[in-house]
Design an enzyme around this catalytic site. Structure first.
Site: not given
Ligand code: NAP
Ligand code: MG
Length: 498
Positions: A186, A239-241, A244, A262, A296, A393
């Site tokens: 996804k 993605g986000s902690t 995760g 990660e 990240c 972050e």
């Molecule tokens: P996120 O929620 O961690 O999203 C990453 C992925 O997880 C997306 O594909 C997201 O779908 C999916 N996701 C979200 N909620 C989920 C759930 N309950 N179950 C399964 N999958 C789920 O990140 P974000 O909200 O886009 O960004 C928020 C913060 O995360 C950023 O400000 C940053 O600090 C951090 N972040 C870190 C990384 C990294 O490389 N480590 C990358 C992105 C963001 P959707 O696209 O629908 O949200």
């Protein structure tokens, strides 16, 4: 299921909008779609099919059938060949993929091209591993013959973020496919387009139906359906902690699927008095402002030894005035827009916190222009360890700078957040560098550079920055399970080992 899209260079292409399941483009079963926004002008580019639970079920069924069927008959060498072919096709389509990535994500064309090249390199690298995976023979006692096999885990769910859409696609697909698994991936809701274009190459590369399934959808529906699915054997997430944690819980509450994560970071970039200050300034710039701070492993905490602190801050400020902020399709642009309104708002709120907590705004601290999600590169100095902008972050173009005195002090400060993804040390003294590489609790430590990533080098987090390692040989073990075979060669007393 396709839209004709014109990029700002005038290129017209056919953008797939469907879900790529079982080697075919299909519509979402519940009929939903969602809009894809161009972060540069806030306009709708198109709408894509939105996967929900029934679509995840269909993708898992396809991946299961492939895993149990045709894919299991493909030799490791042929798996590798298909991956090499996919890498070659990505390279043949590099300009198209680059433009789609810039359009959807907002990163500049040079950066997007670099991402696609590295993504193709990553797929090729793992293609090379496909026929080099094997078990061991282990001697225990006479009369027995024991060996291990490294087998694929099965159907893998993969959930990726929006900051490096194609690169994360490749980091996930590479090791999973090389080891003989099948996948349901996804993409992030903000950036579905490039992965769909790349999906058109999968059949051309010769993969059997159902081996690689790519779906667009939202985290709370499609993502949650993946992490809780009883038919998925492993989930890999970037993605986000916070997300995760949710994924790990739902893996535990469903079928205890294997989990690799990660996650986020708040990485220290440490600059000593004896560092080459101009190089350190350049690396600090790339460390935090590369990809608009949406990285990240961003070097978001910059610590400068007291002897060069004032000089460093002055030079760093001067350096970032050269970072051109603007249209990602303009070749002089270094920094494009943040990916979404939500991210823009989050970052601006951190900036307001920094101001309210009393850190000094050296430059930036406000939006750039009046359209698109642009934020001026921002430097805060005199940031203390307890401030929100030094602990959390931000994921945007915001650097926090503070002063330090000794190696002992900086080792403690460097480790002073719950994260442990990366760190960097700038010094000419090898002893200082090596002392810190021992003391810092981080998955990657750079010396006299920053963000030097390569698909052959393992990458991942200590502490709350993750579980497992991506890239390199290490990532293969995320997708393999060991089977032990112990054979009695005819003796009677082999059960009681000596
Ligand atoms: P996120 O929620 O961690 O999203 C990453 C992925 O997880 C997306 O594909 C997201 O779908 C999916 N996701 C979200 N909620 C989920 C759930 N309950 N179950 C399964 N999958 C789920 O990140 P974000 O909200 O886009 O960004 C928020 C913060 O995360 C950023 O400000 C940053 O600090 C951090 N972040 C870190 C990384 C990294 O490389 N480590 C990358 C992105 C963001 P959707 O696209 O629908 O949200
Ligand atoms: Mg978008």
């Amino acid at each position: 299921m396709f839209a004709t899209i014109k990029t700002p260079t005038g290129r017209e292409y056919e953008q797939p909008l469907g879900l790529f399941i079982n080697g075919e483009w299909v519509a979402a079963k519940e009929g939903q779609t969602f809009e894809v926004i161009n972060p540069t002008n806030e306009e709708v580019i198109t709408s894509v099919q939105e996967a929900t639970e029934p679509d995840v079920d269909a993708a898992v069924a396809a991946a299961r059938a492939a895993f149990e069927g045709e894919w299991s008959d493909v030799t490791p060498t042929n798996r590798g060949k298909m991956m090499m072919k996919l890498a070659e096709l990505m390279e043949e389509n590099i300009e198209l993929l680059t433009e789609v990535e810039s359009l959807d994500n907002g990163k500049n064309l040079n950066q997007a091209r670099f991402d696609i090249q590295s993504a193709a390199g990553c797929i090729r690298y793992y293609g090379g591993w496909a026929d080099k995976i094997h078990g061991k023979v282990i001697d225990t006692q006479p009369g027995t013959f024991n060996f291990t096999k490294s087998e694929p885990i099965g159907v893998c769910g993969q959930i990726i973020p929006w900051n490096f859409p194609m690169l994360m696609w490749a980091w996930k697909i590479g090791p999973a496919i090389a080891t003989g698994n099948t996948i349901v991936l996804k993409t992030a809701e903000q950036t579905p387009l490039s992965a769909l274009v790349a999906a058109t190459l999968i059949n051309k590369a010769g993969f059997p139906k159902g081996v690689i399934n790519i779906i667009s959808g939202l985290g709370k529906t499609a993502g949650a359906a993946i992490s809780s699915h009883m038919g998925i054997d492993k989930v890999a997430f970037t993605g986000s902690t916070a997300t995760g944690r949710t994924i790990m819980k739902s893996a535990a509450d469903s079928n205890l699927k294997k989990v690799t994560l990660e996650l986020g970071g708040k990485s220290p970039n440490i600059i000593f008095n004896d560092a080459d200050i101009d190089h350190a300034v350049d690396w600090a710039n790339l460390g935090i402002f590369f990809n608009h701070g949406q990285t990240c492993c961003a070097g978001s905490r910059i610590y400068v030894q007291e002897g060069i602190y004032d000089e460093f801050v002055a030079k760093f400020k001067e350096r970032i005035t050269k970072n051109v902020v603007g249209d990602p399709f303009d070749n002089s642009t270094f920094q494009g827009p943040q990916v979404s309104q939500l991210q823009f708002d989050r970052i601006m709120s951190y900036i307001e916190h920094g101001k309210a907590e009393g850190a000094t705004v050296e430059c930036g601290g406000e939006r750039h222009g009046d359209k698109g999600y642009f934020i001026k590169p921002t430097i805060f100095s005199n940031v203390t360890m307890d401030m929100k902008i030094m602990q959390e972050e931000i994921f945007g173009p915001v650097a926090s700078i503070a002063k330090f005195k000794t190696v002992e002090e900086i080792a403690k400060i460097g480790n002073g957040t719950p994260y442990g993804l990366a760190a960097a040390v700038h010094t000419k003294d090898l002893n200082t560098a090596l002392q810190l590489t021992d003391k810092l609790k981080a998955g990657t430590i750079w010396v006299n550079c920053y963000n030097m990533l390569h698909y052959a080098l393992p990458f991942g987090g200590f502490k709350e920055s993750g579980i497992g390692r991506e890239l390199g040989k290490e990532a293969l073990s995320n997708y393999l399970q060991v089977k032990t075979v112990a054979i009695n060669m005819g003796g009677h007393n082999v059960f009681i080992g000596k």
